[in-house]
Design a protein around this motif. Structure first.
Motif: not given
Length: 124
Positions: A50-65, A68-78
């Motif tokens: 089981a994993s969760t991808e989370f993070g932030v997305v910034a967008g400006y006039e069609g450009i997105e940056l 997104l780190p992924v947290y692994d729930w079994d090993s409890a680490e990124i």
């Protein structure tokens, strides 16, 4: 009588010129950048992780940056960190192409993979 007529014309001119005046738009120092916080939780039935991808997305006039780190729930680490960039080009008002690139690193910041691709979207 003539004095009252001139004063009336002057007042009418002042009132009508104030009514026709255009509102001044505020000056923006920085362009508007769209920020969003995103999450995606999933369970891989093959690896039983089981994993969760989370993070932030910034967008400006069609450009997105994105970061997104992924947290692994079994090993409890990124387990994976994704750095992504994309640009959406609207071909028509209903059809768009988005070339993108992703750079993946592990928790020790060692390179895992590089991905380039193109997405298409059609609005109904």
């Amino acid at each position: 009588m003539m004095k009252k007529l001139i004063i009336g014309i002057a007042l009418a001119t002042c009132v009508s010129s104030v009514a026709m005046a255009e509102a001044v738009k505020p000056y923006k120092v920085l362009p508007p950048v769209d920020f969003s916080v995103v999450t995606d939780s999933y369970y891989n039935v093959n690896t039983e992780v089981a994993s969760t991808e989370f993070g932030v997305v910034a967008g400006y006039e069609g450009i997105e940056l994105a970061l997104l780190p992924v947290y692994d729930w079994d090993s409890a680490e990124i387990s994976d960190i994704q750095l992504a960039a994309a640009y959406t080009y609207e071909v028509t008002s209903t059809f768009a192409l988005t070339p993108y690139g992703e750079y993946h690193v592990d928790k020790d910041m060692a390179e895992v993979s590089k991905v380039i691709g193109i997405k298409s979207s059609f609005k109904f």
